[in-house]
Design an enzyme around this catalytic site. Sequence first.
Site, PDB file in Angstrom:
ATOM      1  N   GLU B  56       0.803  -1.232   0.244  1.00 39.93           N
ATOM      2  CA  GLU B  56       0.510  -0.276   0.015  1.00 39.93           C
ATOM      3  C   GLU B  56       1.180   1.304  -0.119  1.00 39.93           C
ATOM      4  O   GLU B  56       1.198   1.415   0.845  1.00 39.93           O
ATOM      5  CB  GLU B  56      -0.745  -0.114   1.383  1.00 39.93           C
ATOM      6  N   ASP B  67      -6.123  10.049  10.018  1.00 43.37           N
ATOM      7  CA  ASP B  67      -4.774   8.935  10.283  1.00 43.37           C
ATOM      8  C   ASP B  67      -3.575   9.478  11.398  1.00 43.37           C
ATOM      9  O   ASP B  67      -4.332  10.675  11.729  1.00 43.37           O
ATOM     10  CB  ASP B  67      -3.908   9.626   9.399  1.00 43.37           C
ATOM     11  N   TYR B 182     -10.584  -3.943   3.493  1.00 41.73           N
ATOM     12  CA  TYR B 182      -9.526  -3.794   3.924  1.00 41.73           C
ATOM     13  C   TYR B 182     -10.722  -3.463   5.694  1.00 41.73           C
ATOM     14  O   TYR B 182     -11.187  -2.595   5.807  1.00 41.73           O
ATOM     15  CB  TYR B 182      -9.633  -2.466   3.455  1.00 41.73           C
TER      16      TYR B 182
END
Lengths: 426, 281
Positions: B56, B67, B182
Amino acid sequence: MATAKTRVSARRTAKKKVKRGATTPPRNTFRSGPDENGHFGIYGGRFVAETLMPLVLELEQAYSAAKADPKFHAAMEYYFKDYIGRPSPLYLAQRLTDHCGGAKIYFKRDELNHTGAHKINNCIGQILLAKRMGKRRIIAETGAGQHGVATATVAALFDLPCVVYMGETDIERQQPNVFRMKLLGAEVRPVSSGSRTLKDAMNEALRDWVTNVKDTFYIIGTVAGPHPYPMMVRDFQSVIGREAREQMLEHERRLPNTVIACIGGGSNAMGLFYPFLDDAEVKMVGVEAAGHGIESGHHAASLSAGRPGVLHGNRTYLLQDEDGQIKEAHSISAGLDYPGIGPEHSWLHDAGRVSYVSATDNEALDAFQLCSKMEGIIPALEPSHALAHVFRIAGKLPKDHIILVNLCGRGDKDIFTVAKALGLKL
Amino acid sequence: MAEMRRPLTRIDRVFAELAARNCAAFITFVTAGDPDLATSARILDGLPDAGADLIELGMPFTDPMADGPAIQAASLRALKAGTTLKLTLDLVRLFRIKNDSTPIVLMGYYNPIYSYGVERFIADALQVGVDGLIVVDLPPEEDNELCLPVLKAGLSFVRLATPTTDDRRLKRVLTNTSGFVYYVSITGITGAASANPAIVAREVARLRRQTDLPIAVGFGVRTADQAAAVARVADATVIGSALVARVAEGLDSSGAPRPHLIGDMLGFVRELADSVHRARL
């Protein structure tokens, strides 16, 4: 292809519609947005991480249920009247009118609200919704600290723990509001990432929300973020425009010619404009922060100098570089220091219904001082931008022209910033 | 009606080969251009030999809202080093000259892609050898933006499923997902909390009831032991924050890479990869 039968029934439906239209005439309206997916034209939407998506949908459902519930509206009205002190007055600024020598200048005095700005209108709406939804923890982002103070205030009132994210740069320039939030029992968490201002505070609040999904209600302070926030905050702030419209009809027996408000995210402007949007004769002007001047590159004027992009859950005009990286905004006013703008403003800009102009730091400082000296009203630096535009145009307009400007906050919080900008030491 | 069989992608082949050996895949996340473009290119080149089965590659963004501090810092380092979306694609082009088998999935936020232009981006991504995309702030509600054009062009669009995605919504999330799914093992930002292995196992089973796609698990995995625990129940383990933190540790006080940065980083990848690949033995 339509058969004869369907054509007949289509005609019948059309007839029915016309008939119903006799009571509520169908016409082009600027007040129909957003659509069910939260879009105002190409703007708005729900650009959030999957973790938040179910929460955003839950909020949308809860808000539409609340909107249909008279009890919710009754509770809002109660707090608006007895706690905030609404309606806020409509005031003819006679000395400034005389000074400019042209248009009549009216202030919508939302700086007289409890906590000193329009932000509390939205916070009352959202905390009542949080209570309905059984949420037990409140978070918010703040720039100037006005939304942080308003959120801390309603959290105290409703006995909910509250965390306010605030950029370190803003903490430095808005110390009085930081202390106010602490007095109200809120925890102020400094944000040291990025430009350490409002946009970064919003990033951090979103990171908190994505972490504490079960019990947390995020009170967004402006008409931005994922759907339904832009619509919901606009609805809660529309009380400003509804009152002003009625008051103006009472004072002057007609509508204003020009309605003016400052724009950071754009909640005070959206609240003032919305009830006037379909009054075709009313001209509307939003005033963005030009900082050191648009050409300097140090400003916060997303509509004047940005282009459409996606940030903080919605598509809207953004200050960004060629690669789509978000640029840092600059304004002397912490409340306008944001590289984006509410999506409905982007739409109104493209549609041409509202014109958007800008005022620099220096123009705002001049307006701040002029208003203080001539009307005995110390305005916040945010509406000082709107005032700067009023002073720019009022003298050139005829005496029967009416300007309505939103005095959306008072300037007590800004005295240190202003003193510093004027080279004075307190 | 006969269904059109699409050709096997690099992603399909990797998962099929590993499944045949009863082995989980190890997915590494690194940010493109971190700490600078040259070092980043060398890290990428070394990842497959160090044991990364799929890469990734983070597209840096100024405002990475999902994040944590480690990946935020990596993004800022990359941007400071001049990384753009164009240069990120160039990194993939360079990588593909030497490696035609390890899948590369670009991961990031929508605005840089929107700014680049969706059509142009898809064409360029295909051309340099990108295999799929993960775009954090594009939920199924915004599929028209990028997901549908990407699928039409033959790239994979890998969607995130999270603990807040209930069964009804999961169907919608899986509808236009391809390549793999995911699973975000925590509610929170990258690199924050640690995933609870028992809950991960339960959640992976929940996903399996609705999809035949391989399931990768990430967001709360930092150590070799945690990686192995995930590899026992999922088809792939993703590690990101812990890797970019190694990049940060390998910089001197001026922010320049120390000579041993790449070796240390790839050594750590090897250790994690071994742990993942041996987890089911």
